[in-house]
Scaffold this active site. Structure first.
Site, PDB file in Angstrom:
ATOM      1  CB  THR A  81      31.400 -15.143  87.976  1.00 35.58           C
ATOM      2  OG1 THR A  81      31.161 -16.227  88.867  1.00 35.58           O
ATOM      3  CG2 THR A  81      31.593 -15.685  86.568  1.00 35.58           C
ATOM      4  CD  GLN A  97      29.202 -23.724  92.877  1.00 37.90           C
ATOM      5  OE1 GLN A  97      29.833 -22.919  93.558  1.00 37.90           O
ATOM      6  NE2 GLN A  97      27.895 -23.895  93.025  1.00 37.90           N
ATOM      7  CB  SER A  98      32.874 -19.268  87.658  1.00 41.12           C
ATOM      8  OG  SER A  98      33.634 -18.083  87.607  1.00 41.12           O
ATOM      9  CG  ASN A  99      36.671 -20.032  92.530  1.00 44.92           C
ATOM     10  OD1 ASN A  99      35.827 -20.303  93.386  1.00 44.92           O
ATOM     11  ND2 ASN A  99      37.539 -20.918  92.069  1.00 44.92           N
ATOM     12  CB  ALA A 139      32.227 -23.480  85.361  1.00 46.52           C
TER      13      ALA A 139
END
Ligand SMILES: *Cc1c(COP(=O)(O)O)cnc(C)c1O
Length: 413
Positions: free
Chosen positions: A119, A115-117, A113
């Site tokens: 990645t 705001q993916s952590n 997404a």
């Protein structure tokens, strides 16, 4: 270097590249929240004392924005660096990377997404290994973007800023138009990279569908079991049980952190069989997205737990069953990535009472679920069955899986 854990074979021999500090991530008491929980528990029938603790997986590694994905990646790196990787070719999780002659993997590719952590942690590992990273961020995944007042800021701040600073090639995608799927977009990116001479290695979202993704938290279970002695104290004499974390609360996004913990504690419990008398630790997953229903997640958690269990030396069918999977879906809120009013209250409560920052997507929902269990009568009901008399000490562990770097994008909370 990493803390010395007593892990049995074959688990101990599974290759792993350390990304963590040379000591366990800390566990500390949540004193003021424990008072709240004990106060409300005392209103019930028993004399129940609830002690809440937090395991700080957001302080597990010196790498950027520490969180739960680093432990998963520790077990994936040996495959990435191998001269013939067994996984990583594409979205079909079990396909090997086709290596061209003597070429090694050049590029880690993953998705998430906005705001993916996950990645962020993949981009950071890529840099650490001297590889490139391509990060695919999907505008259609999760409601964070659609509910953000300032969408432009949501697309630039928080984890998006961090992942760019880490050197990733960031590509944003609109929701694909049917019949094209998100997987098709991924395969196109991988094809293009191959066409330009790169050797991409695909890491699925959250590293959970990756066959090695569950091992990190199986190992973490051993770390927690080891820390119980330091944190909760040694038994005073013969016949006195080693205190344990009776309840362990953790986020269930994709469920591989939870699945890994379930498998790891099973094996740890077997290795510590002299402590059999004590109730087994109960690992409770708090669902963080209402998109898919509970049975879908329960099946996946069981699958992840069994897959990790088989690799670490358990009999997956006999040792791990649906009874081990406890998932609470009451706190998932309105949508994935959206901070609802009740969850926001918890985020503020934990900030004000404990000076601990939670993240808006996962840990705030978990803390809300944990406080519901701890302040309500759910824990007492379980203790009363079978009936007990006298004082009851209940130790509860909240696993802080990180994610605070997304907070900047949720500027309106
Ligand atoms: C990815 C993530 C989770 C969810 O972990 P799963 O293994 O996918 O269930 C929880 N908390 C944070 C902060 C995360 O980044």
């Amino acid at each position: 270097m990493s803390p010395r854990l007593t892990i049995p074979d074959p688990f101990a021999s599974i290759p792993r590249v350390n990304l963590l500090y040379p000591f366990s991530s800390p566990i500390h008491p949540l004193q003021n929240l424990s008072k709240l929980a004990t106060g409300s528990a005392a209103k019930g029938k028993g004399n129940v004392r609830v002690s809440l603790y937090s395991k700080r997986e957001d302080h597990s590694s010196p790498l950027a924005c520490a969180g739960n994905k680093y432990r998963k990646l520790e077990y994936i790196i040996p495959d990435i660096l191998s001269s013939s990787p067994r996984f990583g070719a594409g979205v079909a999780a079990d396909s090997p990377v086709p290596l061209d002659g003597r070429k090694k993997v050049t590029t880690l590719v993953t998705e998430g997404a906005i705001q993916s952590n996950h990645t962020v942690q993949v981009a950071s590992v890529a840099s650490k290994l001297g590889l490139e990273s391509v990060v695919l961020l999907h505008k259609g995944t999760g409601g964070g973007l659609s509910s953000a007042q300032d969408k432009d800021a949501f697309l630039r701040t928080g984890n998006v800023q961090v992942v760019k600073l880490l050197g990733a090639d960031v590509r944003m995608f609109e929701k694909p138009v049917a019949p094209k799927t998100q997987d098709d977009l991924v395969e196109e990116v991988l094809e293009d990279l191959r066409a330009s001479g790169k050797v991409p290695y695909w890491i699925p979202s959250g590293a959970s569908l990756h066959p090695l993704g569950g091992l990190g938290y199986a190992r973490c279970a051993f770390e927690i079991a080891e820390q119980e002695r330091e944190v909760l104290g040694h038994p005073g004499g013969n016949g006195i049980e080693q205190p344990r974390f009776d309840y362990i609360f953790v986020a269930c996004g994709s469920g591989s952190t939870l699945g890994g913990l379930i498998a790891g504690f099973k094996l740890a419990e077997r290795s510590q069989s002299q402590q059999r008398t004590r109730r087994p630790r109960k690992v409770i997953g708090i669902l963080t997205s209402p998109t898919m229903r509970k049975p879908y997640h329960e099946e996946r958690i069981l699958r992840f737990a069994r897959r990790a269990g088989e690799m670490i030396g358990l009999d997956p069918q006999a040792d791990i069953t649906m009874d081990d999977v406890i998932l609470d879906d009451r706190f998932a809120g309105e949508r994935y990535g959206v901070l609802d009013a009740r969850t926001k209250e918890t985020l503020s409560l934990v900030a004000e009472k404990e000076e601990v920052m939670l993240d808006p997507v996962y840990t705030a929902k978990v803390a809300r679920g944990m406080m519901h269990w701890a302040t309500g009568d759910e824990i007492e009901k379980e203790l009363a069955n079978p009936p007990t008399n006298g004082d009851q000490q209940v130790n509860v562990l909240f696993i802080h899986t990180g994610g605070q770097s997304a907070l900047g994008a949720y500027a309106d909370i």
